[in-house]
Design a protein around this motif. Structure first.
Motif, PDB file in Angstrom:
ATOM      1  N   LEU A  89       0.826  -1.217   0.000  1.00 38.48           N
ATOM      2  CA  LEU A  89       0.000   0.000   0.000  1.00 38.48           C
ATOM      3  C   LEU A  89       0.853   1.257   0.000  1.00 38.48           C
ATOM      4  N   ASN A  90       1.935   1.224   0.788  1.00 42.68           N
ATOM      5  CA  ASN A  90       2.739   2.441   0.950  1.00 42.68           C
ATOM      6  C   ASN A  90       3.834   2.611  -0.084  1.00 42.68           C
ATOM      7  N   ALA A  91       4.295   1.494  -0.636  1.00 48.62           N
ATOM      8  CA  ALA A  91       5.417   1.611  -1.570  1.00 48.62           C
ATOM      9  C   ALA A  91       5.354   0.648  -2.742  1.00 48.62           C
ATOM     10  N   GLY A  92       4.496  -0.342  -2.665  1.00 50.14           N
ATOM     11  CA  GLY A  92       4.497  -1.394  -3.685  1.00 50.14           C
ATOM     12  C   GLY A  92       3.520  -1.168  -4.813  1.00 50.14           C
ATOM     13  N   THR A  93       2.932  -2.264  -5.292  1.00 49.68           N
ATOM     14  CA  THR A  93       2.094  -2.159  -6.497  1.00 49.68           C
ATOM     15  C   THR A  93       0.890  -1.233  -6.308  1.00 49.68           C
ATOM     16  N   GLN A  94       0.257  -1.285  -5.147  1.00 50.84           N
ATOM     17  CA  GLN A  94      -0.935  -0.438  -4.940  1.00 50.84           C
ATOM     18  C   GLN A  94      -0.606   1.034  -5.153  1.00 50.84           C
ATOM     19  N   ARG A  95       0.506   1.464  -4.584  1.00 46.26           N
ATOM     20  CA  ARG A  95       0.875   2.873  -4.726  1.00 46.26           C
ATOM     21  C   ARG A  95       1.347   3.168  -6.149  1.00 46.26           C
ATOM     22  N   LYS A  96       2.188   2.255  -6.659  1.00 50.19           N
ATOM     23  CA  LYS A  96       2.758   2.514  -7.984  1.00 50.19           C
ATOM     24  C   LYS A  96       1.695   2.481  -9.082  1.00 50.19           C
ATOM     25  N   ILE A  97       0.696   1.596  -8.942  1.00 48.32           N
ATOM     26  CA  ILE A  97      -0.364   1.528  -9.957  1.00 48.32           C
ATOM     27  C   ILE A  97      -1.084   2.875 -10.042  1.00 48.32           C
ATOM     28  N   ILE A  98      -1.357   3.473  -8.887  1.00 46.65           N
ATOM     29  CA  ILE A  98      -2.027   4.779  -8.881  1.00 46.65           C
ATOM     30  C   ILE A  98      -1.131   5.831  -9.528  1.00 46.65           C
ATOM     31  N   GLU A  99       0.135   5.822  -9.122  1.00 43.58           N
ATOM     32  CA  GLU A  99       1.030   6.879  -9.609  1.00 43.58           C
ATOM     33  C   GLU A  99       1.408   6.708 -11.076  1.00 43.58           C
ATOM     34  N   LYS A 100       1.351   5.459 -11.563  1.00 44.88           N
ATOM     35  CA  LYS A 100       1.698   5.240 -12.975  1.00 44.88           C
ATOM     36  C   LYS A 100       0.508   5.469 -13.905  1.00 44.88           C
ATOM     37  N   ASN A 101      -0.670   5.628 -13.315  1.00 44.89           N
ATOM     38  CA  ASN A 101      -1.850   5.934 -14.125  1.00 44.89           C
ATOM     39  C   ASN A 101      -1.624   7.285 -14.808  1.00 44.89           C
ATOM     40  N   VAL A 102      -1.936   7.333 -16.089  1.00 39.90           N
ATOM     41  CA  VAL A 102      -1.655   8.577 -16.833  1.00 39.90           C
ATOM     42  C   VAL A 102      -2.361   9.783 -16.215  1.00 39.90           C
ATOM     43  N   TYR A 103      -3.485   9.533 -15.537  1.00 44.79           N
ATOM     44  CA  TYR A 103      -4.243  10.660 -14.986  1.00 44.79           C
ATOM     45  C   TYR A 103      -3.700  11.147 -13.655  1.00 44.79           C
ATOM     46  N   TRP A 104      -2.583  10.565 -13.255  1.00 40.75           N
ATOM     47  CA  TRP A 104      -1.871  11.096 -12.087  1.00 40.75           C
ATOM     48  C   TRP A 104      -1.289  12.461 -12.454  1.00 40.75           C
ATOM     49  N   TYR A 105      -0.880  12.607 -13.705  1.00 38.43           N
ATOM     50  CA  TYR A 105      -0.287  13.886 -14.131  1.00 38.43           C
ATOM     51  C   TYR A 105      -1.091  14.614 -15.217  1.00 38.43           C
ATOM     52  N   LYS A 106      -1.985  13.872 -15.934  1.00 35.49           N
ATOM     53  CA  LYS A 106      -2.849  14.538 -16.913  1.00 35.49           C
ATOM     54  C   LYS A 106      -4.102  14.987 -16.199  1.00 35.49           C
ATOM     55  N   PRO A 107      -4.613  16.196 -16.413  1.00 35.38           N
ATOM     56  CA  PRO A 107      -5.876  16.524 -15.740  1.00 35.38           C
ATOM     57  C   PRO A 107      -7.026  15.713 -16.325  1.00 35.38           C
TER      58      PRO A 107
END
Lengths: 198, 184
Positions: A89-107
């Motif tokens: 949750l804090n550092a592994g796939t759960q967190r990375k999946i969210i951050e790697k989603n294109v909409y993490w940086y695209k509005p």
């Protein structure tokens, strides 16, 4: 084309009756219970049964030892899972999946619309419209009504479209806020392209 | 001394961590292992390869392919589409609805209004801010219902009768799906 639209309105009709049905809430609660507790419990029971009935006898572990080994395996699995879950949750796939989603940086679409005048809030429209007259006031009126329609219909309808005042009005309103016309053209082109992938 | 509520909350958190660990690592690895064993056992491959050899070959082919597909999926395929098909992509949430209609307002927004708008508009802003604070302090239990901005918009001629009625309904709506009947 007519078949497509008929099919679509049929889907909307079913969707609307499901969305507004209190009885469908029962399925929601059932699913939540199954996903969060029962499915997991069943997996655990399966694992214990397989361990006790197939794996341990096959490797020659019998009697009381079978229970100790099963307990040890369960404890190890639970402890390791808790540790891995925290890391995940804090550092592994759960967190990375969210951050790697294109909409993490695209509005996302809603944010883009929110940032344009098309779905800006009513207090803002009221504050800006005060003291305006003529065409500009008509544009504020159009924006206010489009926002209210969007907010109202999204409360109960299945398919929601964003508020869409005319391009001409959006241009006038943005220029009134203080953008220059060239900037507005570029901006609207971008917003239109973004709303394509709905 | 921690009370029962806190203990339950902690235990639930541990349960959540355990489920993530199980689902994302153990279940995933076990299911891969199961597939590999089935493929090896039920095909003629076991005549030519031992199980460890087959397992090595399986992971050698599967891993880079899965990583590559996963990369494209995150950027362009199912993951992206899953996000876009979420109705909240274009549907405002309950609290966004309240914010857009002016039933609540954040202090930063109020500061802006203080500088910009008329006395009446400022009064509405202050009312919305009070509603916002009540909502936050009640931890979401208080339902903000201010429709001051609807009234003002109507008075300014920005909303016709029909839209004014809709505006009031949105501003005073209940948060729960089962209460939607009251909204309509």
């Amino acid at each position: 084309m007519q078949i497509k639209s008929k099919f679509y309105s049929f889907l909307r009709k079913i969707g609307r009756s499901i969305y507004q049905s209190k009885y469908f809430d029962i399925i929601v609660y059932l699913r939540v219970t199954h996903m969060n507790y029962v499915a997991f419990l069943l997996t655990a029971i399966n694992a214990i049964v397989l361990l006790q009935g197939v794996v341990l006898p096959a490797i020659g572990i019998q009697g009381a030892m079978k229970i100790y080994v099963t307990l040890a395996v369960i404890i190890i699995l639970v402890v390791l899972s808790v540790m891995l879950g925290w890391i995940d949750l804090n550092a592994g796939t759960q967190r990375k999946i969210i951050e790697k989603n294109v909409y993490w940086y695209k509005p996302p679409w809603k944010v883009v619309r929110e940032l344009t005048f098309t779905s800006i809030d009513l207090p803002f429209i009221v504050a800006m419209a005060e003291g305006t007259e003529g065409e500009l006031k008509e544009c504020y009126k159009e924006a206010a009504q489009a926002v209210v329609d969007w907010l109202y219909e999204s409360s109960f309808d299945v398919v929601v479209r964003g508020p869409k005042p005319s391009d001409d009005c959006i241009k006038k309103l943005l220029v009134h806020i203080g953008f220059d016309e060239r900037q507005v053209e570029e901006y609207l082109k971008f917003v239109k392209e973004r709303s394509e992938y709905r | 001394m921690p009370n029962a509520k806190m203990i339950i909350r902690k235990l639930l958190r541990i349960y959540v961590y355990m489920r993530f660990g199980m689902t994302n690592y153990f279940t995933f690895l076990i299911s891969l292992f199961n597939t590999a064993s089935l493929v090896w056992y039920f095909t003629s491959l076991r005549k030519y390869l031992s199980f460890p050899e087959f397992l090595g070959l399986f992971f050698l082919i599967y891993t880079p392919l899965a990583v590559l597909l996963g990369y494209y999926d995150t950027k362009k395929l199912v993951s992206k589409s899953t996000y876009e098909t979420n109705p909240y992509w274009r549907r405002p949430t309950f609290i966004e609805r309240k914010r857009f209609v002016g039933a609540i307002m954040t202090p930063v927004a109020l500061l802006h209004r203080k500088l910009e708008c008329s006395e009446e508009c400022k009064k509405c802003s202050e009312e919305s801010l009070r509603e916002h604070m009540k909502y936050v302090l009640s931890d979401g239990k208080y339902n903000p219902r201010s429709h001051c901005f609807c009234d003002l918009a109507y008075k300014l001629g920005l909303l016709d009768e029909e839209h004014y009625r809709k505006c009031i309904k949105v501003a005073t709506s209940e948060p729960y799906l089962s209460d939607l009947g009251k909204l309509r």
